[in-house]
Design a protein around this motif. Structure first.
Motif, PDB file in Angstrom:
ATOM      1  N   CYS A  86       0.848  -1.187   0.000  1.00 44.12           N
ATOM      2  CA  CYS A  86       0.000   0.000   0.000  1.00 44.12           C
ATOM      3  C   CYS A  86       0.892   1.248   0.000  1.00 44.12           C
ATOM      4  O   CYS A  86       0.910   2.012   0.962  1.00 44.12           O
ATOM      5  N   ALA A  89      -0.941   5.170   0.250  1.00 46.63           N
ATOM      6  CA  ALA A  89      -2.104   5.420   1.088  1.00 46.63           C
ATOM      7  C   ALA A  89      -1.874   6.571   2.056  1.00 46.63           C
ATOM      8  O   ALA A  89      -0.742   6.849   2.458  1.00 46.63           O
ATOM      9  N   ASP A 221      -7.787  -1.802  -0.743  1.00 48.48           N
ATOM     10  CA  ASP A 221      -8.772  -1.102  -1.580  1.00 48.48           C
ATOM     11  C   ASP A 221      -9.325   0.127  -0.861  1.00 48.48           C
ATOM     12  O   ASP A 221      -9.530   1.176  -1.464  1.00 48.48           O
ATOM     13  N   ARG A 224      -7.785   3.577  -1.088  1.00 46.84           N
ATOM     14  CA  ARG A 224      -7.915   4.362  -2.316  1.00 46.84           C
ATOM     15  C   ARG A 224      -9.279   5.045  -2.350  1.00 46.84           C
ATOM     16  O   ARG A 224     -10.245   4.585  -1.761  1.00 46.84           O
ATOM     17  N   TRP A 227     -13.008   2.628  -5.989  1.00 47.25           N
ATOM     18  CA  TRP A 227     -12.942   1.174  -6.109  1.00 47.25           C
ATOM     19  C   TRP A 227     -14.214   0.687  -6.771  1.00 47.25           C
ATOM     20  O   TRP A 227     -15.240   1.367  -6.765  1.00 47.25           O
ATOM     21  N   ASP A 318      -7.486   1.071 -10.411  1.00 50.36           N
ATOM     22  CA  ASP A 318      -7.034   1.098  -9.020  1.00 50.36           C
ATOM     23  C   ASP A 318      -7.100  -0.291  -8.390  1.00 50.36           C
ATOM     24  O   ASP A 318      -6.203  -0.696  -7.644  1.00 50.36           O
ATOM     25  N   THR A 322      -3.838  -2.401  -6.924  1.00 55.86           N
ATOM     26  CA  THR A 322      -3.767  -2.980  -5.582  1.00 55.86           C
ATOM     27  C   THR A 322      -3.316  -4.427  -5.639  1.00 55.86           C
ATOM     28  O   THR A 322      -2.437  -4.857  -4.864  1.00 55.86           O
TER      29      THR A 322
END
Length: 341
Positions: A86, A89, A221, A224, A227, A318, A322
């Motif tokens: 990640c 983030a 997820d 972000r 999603w 996205d 991930t």
């Protein structure tokens, strides 16, 4: 599918010394046979800060309270794995992912190394309490159930913080995936109690749940802003890619962890072990067969991802980023961490 008694005895016997399946030797073997994921390695700049905060969280809640537990958690280095998976983030969401990974490592160690998962009779009361925690859906007005212990209190804290993100779909998905994880641990415990070796197809299906990859995907997820909605999540192509990403994360872990697992009381819950048992292969051949499966899966992933990326929107891209980050992160973390040394 179950293997015959002779093969089961062979598989559960002490490891074969000539197989080179322990510690750094196994790591060197994995590097030599696994294809490196063709994705750019990345890592979040706040890893060090989050590592200290998350370790304090685990200590304060009693998740780790013995020297052995502290050593295992340091060796696992959950913040490094989260930071690689990640890398972009907000820091608070990276911390949330790190705490979940910490909880998963502690739960796995309790089952695999402390004997909690040796029998479903022993594990079932703990699972029941943790399921009760999940049934509360992170409701901050309700205290964790009495007797939930540090595992229950920490799990409740993670669920509450996810609920505070005000993304009910993410909360419900996380809770569902954690339920599947806990129930899959009972499947493992039943196999151990009866010294049962599952067939490889059964193992692959259940490994998606015992590995904890899916709840970790969900919190990544959540980090972000975009999603896929329910329609995207239900798309067969995306569902298949999600399952393959979980497979690759778990199979990579199986190759790197195999040596450590076989150096103590051997456990059948590894892709190498199930392939060896089902096909009657010697250890080295089974190791190479597991690596071949991983490499073929990685190639299939790249091809499927390209199709979805070309046809998808920003939310789909996205989602794909991930999963790509997680595949790369697992490989790089496996090289760096001392958990399986």
């Amino acid at each position: 599918m179950e293997i015959d008694a002779q093969r089961r005895t062979l598989l559960l016997a002490p490891p074969i010394p000539s197989g080179g399946a322990a510690g750094s030797t196994m790591r060197s073997f994995a590097v030599s046979v696994l294809r490196e994921p063709p994705f750019v390695p990345r890592r979040h700049d706040a890893m060090g800060v989050v590592a200290g905060e998350s370790a304090g969280w685990a200590r304060d809640l009693g998740l780790v309270h013995t020297p052995a537990g502290l050593r295992r958690l340091r060796a696992a280095d959950p913040a490094d794995l989260a930071a690689r998976a990640c890398p972009e983030a907000p820091v608070d969401r990276l911390r949330l992912l790190t705490d979940l990974i910490t909880w998963l490592f502690v739960m796995d160690d309790a089952c695999d190394e402390d004997g909690l998962g040796a029998s479903p009779v022993r594990l079932a009361p703990v699972v029941a309490l943790l399921l009760e925690v999940l049934d509360r859906h992170g409701d901050g007005s309700v205290a964790p159930p009495a007797g939930a212990g540090p595992l229950g209190v920490a799990l409740d804290d993670v669920c509450r913080r996810v609920r505070d993100r005000r993304q009910p779909a993410a909360l419900l998905r996380l809770i569902s995936q954690l339920r599947e994880y806990l129930l899959a641990l009972l499947w493992e415990a039943a196999n151990r109690e009866h010294r049962r070796v599952p067939g490889s197809a059964e193992y692959v299906q259940m490994r998606r749940h015992t590995g904890g990859a899916r709840p970790a995907f969900t919190l990544t997820d959540l980090a972000r802003d975009r999603w896929p909605g329910p329609a995207g999540r239900a798309d067969p192509g995306m569902a298949a890619l999600d399952a393959l990403a979980a497979d690759l994360v778990c199979w990579c872990n199986d190759l790197f962890s195999y040596g450590k697992e076989q150096s103590r009381l051997p456990d059948a819950h590894n892709l190498v072990s199930t392939i060896a048992g089902e096909d009657g292969l010697d250890e080295e051949t089974a190791l190479r067969a597991a690596a071949d499966r991983y490499n073929a899966g990685l190639a299939a992933y790249a091809a499927r991802e390209a199709v979805l990326a070309a046809a998808g929107n920003e939310a789909v891209r996205d989602f794909l980023t991930t999963r790509r980050d997680w595949i790369r992160a697992t490989y790089d973390w496996s090289l760096a961490a001392t958990r399986y040394a």
